[in-house]
Design a protein around this motif. Structure first.
Motif, PDB file in Angstrom:
ATOM      1  N   ASP A   4      -6.067  17.532  17.631  1.00 29.09           N
ATOM      2  CA  ASP A   4      -6.541  17.218  18.952  1.00 29.09           C
ATOM      3  C   ASP A   4      -6.546  18.627  19.765  1.00 29.09           C
ATOM      4  O   ASP A   4      -7.403  19.010  20.463  1.00 29.09           O
ATOM      5  CB  ASP A   4      -5.836  16.077  19.513  1.00 29.09           C
ATOM      6  CG  ASP A   4      -5.919  14.996  18.946  1.00 29.09           C
ATOM      7  OD1 ASP A   4      -7.245  14.656  18.344  1.00 29.09           O
ATOM      8  OD2 ASP A   4      -5.301  14.058  18.903  1.00 29.09           O
ATOM      9  N   SER A   5      -5.527  19.299  19.514  1.00 32.41           N
ATOM     10  CA  SER A   5      -5.321  20.577  20.372  1.00 32.41           C
ATOM     11  C   SER A   5      -6.119  21.915  19.923  1.00 32.41           C
ATOM     12  O   SER A   5      -6.680  22.523  20.754  1.00 32.41           O
ATOM     13  CB  SER A   5      -3.770  21.047  20.190  1.00 32.41           C
ATOM     14  OG  SER A   5      -2.717  20.231  20.489  1.00 32.41           O
ATOM     15  N   SER A   6      -6.618  21.545  18.410  1.00 36.80           N
ATOM     16  CA  SER A   6      -7.316  22.555  18.116  1.00 36.80           C
ATOM     17  C   SER A   6      -8.994  22.407  18.432  1.00 36.80           C
ATOM     18  O   SER A   6      -9.576  23.388  18.986  1.00 36.80           O
ATOM     19  CB  SER A   6      -7.352  22.888  16.604  1.00 36.80           C
ATOM     20  OG  SER A   6      -8.027  21.895  16.012  1.00 36.80           O
ATOM     21  N   ARG A   7      -9.163  21.213  18.944  1.00 34.84           N
ATOM     22  CA  ARG A   7     -10.566  20.767  19.559  1.00 34.84           C
ATOM     23  C   ARG A   7     -10.472  21.304  20.982  1.00 34.84           C
ATOM     24  O   ARG A   7     -11.278  21.780  21.293  1.00 34.84           O
ATOM     25  CB  ARG A   7     -10.661  19.367  19.325  1.00 34.84           C
ATOM     26  CG  ARG A   7     -11.148  18.705  17.957  1.00 34.84           C
ATOM     27  CD  ARG A   7     -11.289  17.409  18.032  1.00 34.84           C
ATOM     28  NE  ARG A   7     -11.968  17.066  16.439  1.00 34.84           N
ATOM     29  CZ  ARG A   7     -11.776  15.920  15.740  1.00 34.84           C
ATOM     30  NH1 ARG A   7     -10.770  14.944  16.461  1.00 34.84           N
ATOM     31  NH2 ARG A   7     -12.099  15.854  14.740  1.00 34.84           N
ATOM     32  N   LEU A   8      -9.463  20.810  21.737  1.00 37.36           N
ATOM     33  CA  LEU A   8      -9.274  21.318  23.229  1.00 37.36           C
ATOM     34  C   LEU A   8      -9.347  23.000  23.046  1.00 37.36           C
ATOM     35  O   LEU A   8     -10.024  23.554  23.880  1.00 37.36           O
ATOM     36  CB  LEU A   8      -7.942  20.862  23.765  1.00 37.36           C
ATOM     37  CG  LEU A   8      -7.660  21.390  25.215  1.00 37.36           C
ATOM     38  CD1 LEU A   8      -9.171  20.787  26.063  1.00 37.36           C
ATOM     39  CD2 LEU A   8      -6.750  20.744  25.682  1.00 37.36           C
TER      40      LEU A   8
ATOM     41  N   ARG B 163     -14.179  15.681  26.391  1.00 38.74           N
ATOM     42  CA  ARG B 163     -14.709  16.001  25.115  1.00 38.74           C
ATOM     43  C   ARG B 163     -14.022  15.917  23.842  1.00 38.74           C
ATOM     44  O   ARG B 163     -14.035  15.251  22.799  1.00 38.74           O
ATOM     45  CB  ARG B 163     -15.610  17.552  25.200  1.00 38.74           C
ATOM     46  CG  ARG B 163     -16.304  17.492  23.963  1.00 38.74           C
ATOM     47  CD  ARG B 163     -17.230  18.605  24.144  1.00 38.74           C
ATOM     48  NE  ARG B 163     -18.208  18.886  22.801  1.00 38.74           N
ATOM     49  CZ  ARG B 163     -18.731  20.313  22.376  1.00 38.74           C
ATOM     50  NH1 ARG B 163     -18.858  21.128  23.233  1.00 38.74           N
ATOM     51  NH2 ARG B 163     -19.362  19.896  21.523  1.00 38.74           N
ATOM     52  N   THR B 164     -12.510  16.367  24.378  1.00 43.29           N
ATOM     53  CA  THR B 164     -11.257  16.462  23.581  1.00 43.29           C
ATOM     54  C   THR B 164     -11.019  14.926  23.054  1.00 43.29           C
ATOM     55  O   THR B 164     -10.886  14.543  21.835  1.00 43.29           O
ATOM     56  CB  THR B 164     -10.233  17.070  24.126  1.00 43.29           C
ATOM     57  OG1 THR B 164     -10.790  18.403  24.266  1.00 43.29           O
ATOM     58  CG2 THR B 164      -9.107  17.153  23.068  1.00 43.29           C
TER      59      THR B 164
ATOM     60  N   MET C 119      -2.701  22.269  24.349  1.00 47.72           N
ATOM     61  CA  MET C 119      -1.671  21.336  24.158  1.00 47.72           C
ATOM     62  C   MET C 119      -2.118  20.071  24.414  1.00 47.72           C
ATOM     63  O   MET C 119      -2.415  19.246  25.562  1.00 47.72           O
ATOM     64  CB  MET C 119      -0.509  21.872  24.869  1.00 47.72           C
ATOM     65  CG  MET C 119       0.661  20.916  24.879  1.00 47.72           C
ATOM     66  SD  MET C 119       1.638  20.923  23.426  1.00 47.72           S
ATOM     67  CE  MET C 119       2.693  22.260  23.673  1.00 47.72           C
ATOM     68  N   VAL C 120      -2.020  18.928  23.350  1.00 46.43           N
ATOM     69  CA  VAL C 120      -2.518  17.646  23.674  1.00 46.43           C
ATOM     70  C   VAL C 120      -1.160  16.802  22.817  1.00 46.43           C
ATOM     71  O   VAL C 120      -0.862  16.951  21.724  1.00 46.43           O
ATOM     72  CB  VAL C 120      -3.796  17.460  22.799  1.00 46.43           C
ATOM     73  CG1 VAL C 120      -4.119  15.725  22.888  1.00 46.43           C
ATOM     74  CG2 VAL C 120      -4.978  18.240  23.185  1.00 46.43           C
ATOM     75  N   LEU C 121      -0.825  15.976  23.783  1.00 44.06           N
ATOM     76  CA  LEU C 121       0.296  14.868  23.480  1.00 44.06           C
ATOM     77  C   LEU C 121      -0.183  13.547  23.314  1.00 44.06           C
ATOM     78  O   LEU C 121      -1.542  13.377  23.579  1.00 44.06           O
ATOM     79  CB  LEU C 121       1.483  15.030  24.462  1.00 44.06           C
ATOM     80  CG  LEU C 121       1.994  16.331  24.945  1.00 44.06           C
ATOM     81  CD1 LEU C 121       3.080  16.404  25.604  1.00 44.06           C
ATOM     82  CD2 LEU C 121       2.479  17.258  23.631  1.00 44.06           C
ATOM     83  N   GLY C 122       0.563  12.564  23.045  1.00 47.12           N
ATOM     84  CA  GLY C 122       0.422  11.166  22.991  1.00 47.12           C
ATOM     85  C   GLY C 122      -0.189  10.868  21.849  1.00 47.12           C
ATOM     86  O   GLY C 122      -0.189  11.492  20.704  1.00 47.12           O
ATOM     87  N   GLY C 123      -0.834   9.656  21.677  1.00 45.41           N
ATOM     88  CA  GLY C 123      -1.326   8.972  20.546  1.00 45.41           C
ATOM     89  C   GLY C 123      -2.470   9.594  20.360  1.00 45.41           C
ATOM     90  O   GLY C 123      -3.269  10.274  21.166  1.00 45.41           O
TER      91      GLY C 123
ATOM     92  N   LEU D 227      -3.259  12.372  25.469  1.00 48.76           N
ATOM     93  CA  LEU D 227      -3.012  13.328  26.761  1.00 48.76           C
ATOM     94  C   LEU D 227      -2.929  14.744  26.567  1.00 48.76           C
ATOM     95  O   LEU D 227      -2.136  15.594  26.287  1.00 48.76           O
ATOM     96  CB  LEU D 227      -1.420  12.736  27.133  1.00 48.76           C
ATOM     97  CG  LEU D 227      -0.943  13.365  28.398  1.00 48.76           C
ATOM     98  CD1 LEU D 227      -1.720  12.949  29.593  1.00 48.76           C
ATOM     99  CD2 LEU D 227       0.529  13.053  28.550  1.00 48.76           C
ATOM    100  N   PRO D 228      -4.355  15.277  26.922  1.00 48.38           N
ATOM    101  CA  PRO D 228      -4.436  16.616  26.863  1.00 48.38           C
ATOM    102  C   PRO D 228      -3.887  17.288  28.282  1.00 48.38           C
ATOM    103  O   PRO D 228      -3.832  16.436  29.233  1.00 48.38           O
ATOM    104  CB  PRO D 228      -5.875  16.778  26.903  1.00 48.38           C
ATOM    105  CG  PRO D 228      -6.678  15.573  26.780  1.00 48.38           C
ATOM    106  CD  PRO D 228      -5.629  14.529  26.929  1.00 48.38           C
ATOM    107  N   LEU D 229      -3.123  18.314  27.988  1.00 53.13           N
ATOM    108  CA  LEU D 229      -2.211  19.059  29.193  1.00 53.13           C
ATOM    109  C   LEU D 229      -2.787  20.097  29.546  1.00 53.13           C
ATOM    110  O   LEU D 229      -2.413  21.243  29.082  1.00 53.13           O
ATOM    111  CB  LEU D 229      -0.670  18.982  28.825  1.00 53.13           C
ATOM    112  CG  LEU D 229      -0.177  17.673  28.472  1.00 53.13           C
ATOM    113  CD1 LEU D 229       1.237  17.976  28.006  1.00 53.13           C
ATOM    114  CD2 LEU D 229       0.031  16.894  30.001  1.00 53.13           C
TER     115      LEU D 229
END
Ligand code: TXD
Length: 323
Positions: free
Chosen positions: A159-163, A219-220, A181-185, A191-193
């Motif tokens: 998810d982080s590499s997508r963002l 989009r992420t 940085m993306v957290l959460g499920g 949860l993108p940060l």
């Protein structure tokens, strides 16, 4: 010292088992081998298929110039004494199917394969990839009875590499200069940060306006679905395999890399007894530590909502896997 040039060499390559020789498992096997990280045993339920893939990859060894042995099998005995087991077995999402639809089928598969694998490799670290990710990671922990730090789920890196990619595309900057940085499920409630996303240390909030950031975040959140829609059959696998390989590398090289991954929470972020995407350090012992970053009340609320959704699915999954 008694040195004999003909003495048997006791050193062995590290051994990684990849369960599930589908798109992600096969691509991951190729990446692990070509990076010389370990010998790989690729296991699938389909007779002949992992053997064919392993042979095909092996026939490229003289060209790719790596030293990893690749074995394809349907027999868990070949996985014995693995240092690391990666679980990709299960069904992938089809168009119109959300991750939760896969829950019940994949729960049974994942519990079964985890039990088979731990019997042969009681000291292994387990990386889980099968969706729905956070739930499957919990099931693997239960099925293996391992200490929680030896089980970790891959989603946050992807998810982080997508963002990271979308930020880089928006700014016309190399993706390697962007840290996201993306957290959460791993689901629509991730949860993108943006506050913690930077370009060589410069927060992206200084480089883009709020509406652009919101667009990239959205989009992420739907990054997996965007690819499923385009491919029509199956889901993403190149970036997922790269993301998993980064985690394999962190563990095999004992790097203590700070990566977002689904780790077992015991009070961190106010959450207990759940696997959820958080920044953690990965090394030879698995999850070494969990980093707690400051969240705004809204972010904390989103993380809570993500956790609630994981808990709800976990109950369903535990019931169908009878665990
Ligand atoms: O970020 C993430 N975590 C993800 C997760 C990113 C991409 C893919 N994600 C999930 O990984 C996806 O939703 C699936 O649940 C898994 C595997 O995805 P992949 O695209 O590789 O699926 P395939 O190509 O259908 O491969 C699954 C393989 C296939 O070869 C099956 O025969 C095998 O799993 N399979 C089994 N192997 C062993 N044992 C059993 N019981 C079994 N059942 C199916």
């Amino acid at each position: 010292m008694n040195y004999s040039p003909t003495a048997p060499v006791s050193r062995r390559n590290p051994k990684v088992t990849v369960i599930g020789a589908g798109k992600v498992g096969t691509t991951l096997t190729q990446r692990i081998a070509e990076k010389n990280l370990a010998d790989v045993v690729l296991l699938d339920i389909v007779a002949g298929m992992p053997q064919g893939i392993a042979l095909d990859l092996t026939e490229a060894r003289g060209i790719e110039l790596h030293d990893s042995k690749i074995v394809g099998t349907n027999d868990y005995d070949d996985t014995a004494n693995s240092d690391l087991v990666v679980i990709t077995a299960g069904l992938a999402r089809k168009p119109g199917m959300n991750r939760e639809d896969l829950l019940q089928i994949n729960a049974k598969i994942v519990v079964d394969v985890a039990k088979q694998a731990i019997k042969r490799s009681p000291k292994a670290i387990f990386i889980v990839i099968t969706n729905p990710l956070d739930v499957m990671t919990y099931l693997v922990w239960q099925a293996t009875d391992l200490p929680p730090q030896k089980v970790v789920g891959m989603a946050g890196v992807l998810d982080s590499s997508r963002l990271q990619t979308f930020i880089a595309m928006e700014l016309g900057i190399a993706p390697q200069d962007v840290s996201a940085m993306v957290l959460g499920g791993h689901g629509d409630l991730m949860l993108p940060l943006p506050r913690y996303c930077t370009v060589r240390g410069i927060p992206i909030t200084e480089l883009m306006d709020d509406s652009t950031i919101a667009k990239l975040v959205e989009r992420t959140r739907h990054g997996g679905g965007e690819i499923v829609k385009l491919l029509q059959t199956g889901g993403a696998y190149f970036a997922p395999a790269s993301s998993a390989c980064l985690m394999v590398e962190a563990i095999m090289h004992d790097r203590s890399s700070l990566l977002p991954a689904a780790a077992y929470l015991q009070g961190e972020y106010g959450l207990n007894n759940i696997f959820l995407g958080v920044p953690c350090t990965l090394g030879s012992q698995g999850v070494e530590s969990i980093l707690q970053v400051q969240l705004t009340p809204e972010e904390q609320e989103s993380l809570q909502a993500s956790a609630e959704s994981v808990r709800k699915n976990l109950k369903l999954a535990q019931a169908s896997a009878k665990i």
